[in-house]
Design an enzyme around this catalytic site. Structure first.
Site, mmCIF file in Angstrom:
data_model
loop_
_atom_site.group_PDB
_atom_site.id
_atom_site.type_symbol
_atom_site.label_atom_id
_atom_site.label_comp_id
_atom_site.label_asym_id
_atom_site.label_seq_id
_atom_site.Cartn_x
_atom_site.Cartn_y
_atom_site.Cartn_z
ATOM 1 N N ASN A 152 -0.398 -9.451 4.759
ATOM 2 C CA ASN A 152 -0.690 -9.671 3.346
ATOM 3 C C ASN A 152 -0.589 -11.146 2.991
ATOM 4 O O ASN A 152 0.030 -11.943 3.707
ATOM 5 C CB ASN A 152 0.265 -8.874 2.457
ATOM 6 C CG ASN A 152 -0.425 -7.697 1.792
ATOM 7 O OD1 ASN A 152 -1.477 -7.848 1.184
ATOM 8 N ND2 ASN A 152 0.152 -6.509 1.923
ATOM 9 N N GLU B 52 0.128 2.620 8.444
ATOM 10 C CA GLU B 52 1.324 1.817 8.115
ATOM 11 C C GLU B 52 2.485 2.116 9.053
ATOM 12 O O GLU B 52 3.620 2.286 8.635
ATOM 13 C CB GLU B 52 1.719 2.039 6.641
ATOM 14 C CG GLU B 52 0.601 1.695 5.677
ATOM 15 C CD GLU B 52 0.969 1.891 4.215
ATOM 16 O OE1 GLU B 52 2.143 2.224 3.934
ATOM 17 O OE2 GLU B 52 0.080 1.715 3.357
ATOM 18 N N ASP C 9 3.712 -8.080 -1.379
ATOM 19 C CA ASP C 9 2.290 -7.784 -1.203
ATOM 20 C C ASP C 9 1.522 -9.100 -1.272
ATOM 21 O O ASP C 9 1.900 -10.066 -0.635
ATOM 22 C CB ASP C 9 1.857 -6.773 -2.269
ATOM 23 C CG ASP C 9 0.629 -5.973 -1.867
ATOM 24 O OD1 ASP C 9 -0.320 -6.561 -1.321
ATOM 25 O OD2 ASP C 9 0.589 -4.754 -2.121
ATOM 26 N N ASN D 246 -7.245 -6.186 5.629
ATOM 27 C CA ASN D 246 -6.414 -6.190 4.435
ATOM 28 C C ASN D 246 -6.642 -7.489 3.669
ATOM 29 O O ASN D 246 -7.778 -7.863 3.433
ATOM 30 C CB ASN D 246 -4.939 -5.950 4.772
ATOM 31 C CG ASN D 246 -4.174 -5.362 3.596
ATOM 32 O OD1 ASN D 246 -4.741 -4.608 2.811
ATOM 33 N ND2 ASN D 246 -2.911 -5.704 3.451
ATOM 34 N N GLU E 166 -6.584 -4.296 -5.704
ATOM 35 C CA GLU E 166 -6.173 -5.372 -4.789
ATOM 36 C C GLU E 166 -7.107 -6.571 -4.884
ATOM 37 O O GLU E 166 -8.237 -6.476 -5.346
ATOM 38 C CB GLU E 166 -6.162 -4.872 -3.344
ATOM 39 C CG GLU E 166 -4.814 -4.373 -2.846
ATOM 40 C CD GLU E 166 -3.803 -5.507 -2.623
ATOM 41 O OE1 GLU E 166 -4.107 -6.668 -2.973
ATOM 42 O OE2 GLU E 166 -2.715 -5.221 -2.113
ATOM 43 N N ARG F 299 -7.546 -1.288 9.753
ATOM 44 C CA ARG F 299 -8.531 -1.759 8.789
ATOM 45 C C ARG F 299 -8.155 -3.174 8.394
ATOM 46 O O ARG F 299 -7.043 -3.636 8.659
ATOM 47 C CB ARG F 299 -8.589 -0.853 7.551
ATOM 48 C CG ARG F 299 -7.346 -0.888 6.668
ATOM 49 C CD ARG F 299 -7.649 -0.261 5.315
ATOM 50 N NE ARG F 299 -6.497 -0.066 4.462
ATOM 51 C CZ ARG F 299 -5.962 -0.995 3.662
ATOM 52 N NH1 ARG F 299 -6.461 -2.226 3.651
ATOM 53 N NH2 ARG F 299 -4.921 -0.716 2.893
#
Length: 294
Positions: A147, A120, A195, A101, A16, A99
């Site tokens: 995202n 999620e 994403d 991202n 990522e 958390r």
């Protein structure tokens, strides 16, 4: 037709957040699930890996050849020379299941980032901006998975993704980072989820599709223009780099693939590159609000 090449088949579980470092002509990115920060030097193909104290959810260039990483529960200064992570700010300590991202730095040098429910499931994620004092300020909320924060070339529009809702929103944004006029501009069809993303010099959005095996390019009003297909399913984010900002570096993931698909998708989790017909926007450096560790 654009054909991506796998330049580092490292098999990241959840690769990522690639960023371009013009200083050392390298791509930095994280493997969230394996708690690693990686670097790929584009001229020498040399690779390096550092262990992180917790999940490295994003990484952005900062001043003095350092970086700021969003780890699971806070913002940290990462020094690649020493391999150290020094805490700058806690984030969402009261949200045990959350958390951090995706994140990015805008053209003014401010950090934007999101949070998410690690399971999620619950809409506990939010979008944040860090102000000049280093204070983390909430700008939007109600997301399960945030995202792809990104901005238009003229700095007047901020883009943000509701991954599970398969929707990309645009906001008007002023110089103080105040958001208004939230509107949905892209609805991703099918079973893939949007994403991370990047914006090019023409103001178009390049959106990585997790589960879609591709990156889609959209105009700023949401019209799909092009598709770049990959030999693996889970595409997570891209960054434009190289001297002309026409090379896109792309992270991918093994996460979510069955054992049989992992065997078939031999390049899943690799770092890819392709040449773009248009340059991207320059990689911004974080200069406001978060400079030194406490």
């Amino acid at each position: 037709m654009i054909s991506p090449e796998c330049i580092w088949p490292l098999g990241a579980e959840l690769g990522e957040g690639p960023v371009w470092s013009s200083a050392d002509k390298a791509v930095y990115f994280g493997d969230i699930k394996r708690k690693h920060v990686h670097r790929y030097a584009t001229q020498t193909r040399e690779t390096m890996t550092w262990p992180a104290p917790s999940e490295p959810c994003f990484i952005v260039p900062a001043e003095n050849d350092a970086f700021v990483c969003g780890l699971r529960k806070g913002l940290y200064r990462f020094d690649p020379r020493a391999g150290t992570f020094d805490k700058l700010e806690d984030v969402e300590r009261e949200q045990a299941a959350n958390r951090l991202n995706d994140g990015f730095v805008d053209a003014q040098g401010y950090l934007w980032f999101g949070s998410m429910d690690d399971a999620e499931d619950a809409p506990t994620g939010a979008l944040y901006r860090v102000d000049d004092r280093g204070k983390v300020e909430r700008r939007d909320d109600g997301y399960v998975i945030t995202n792809g924060p990104a901005a238009s070339p003229d700095r007047r529009t901020l883009y943000h993704t509701d991954t599970l809702g398969r929707t990309i929103y645009a906001f008007d944004v002023d110089e103080r980072g105040t958001l208004s006029n939230k509107r949905a501009i892209i609805h991703v069809q099918g079973t893939a989820h949007p994403d991370g993303m990047a914006v090019d010099a023409e103001g178009c959005l390049w959106v990585a599709l997790f589960g879609g095996g591709c990156i889609e390019r959209y105009s700023s009003d949401g019209k799909q223009i092009d598709t770049v297909a990959f030999p693996c399913s889970n595409i997570t984010k891209l960054v434009f780099g190289g001297d002309d900002l026409c090379t896109a570096y792309v992270t991918t993931a093994l996460k979510g693939l069955s054992e049989s698909r992992r065997e078939r998708e031999t390049l899943a989790g690799g770092l890819f590159a392709f040449r773009s017909p248009v340059p991207g926007l320059p990689q911004n450096t974080l200069t406001r609000g978060l400079v030194r560790p406490h």
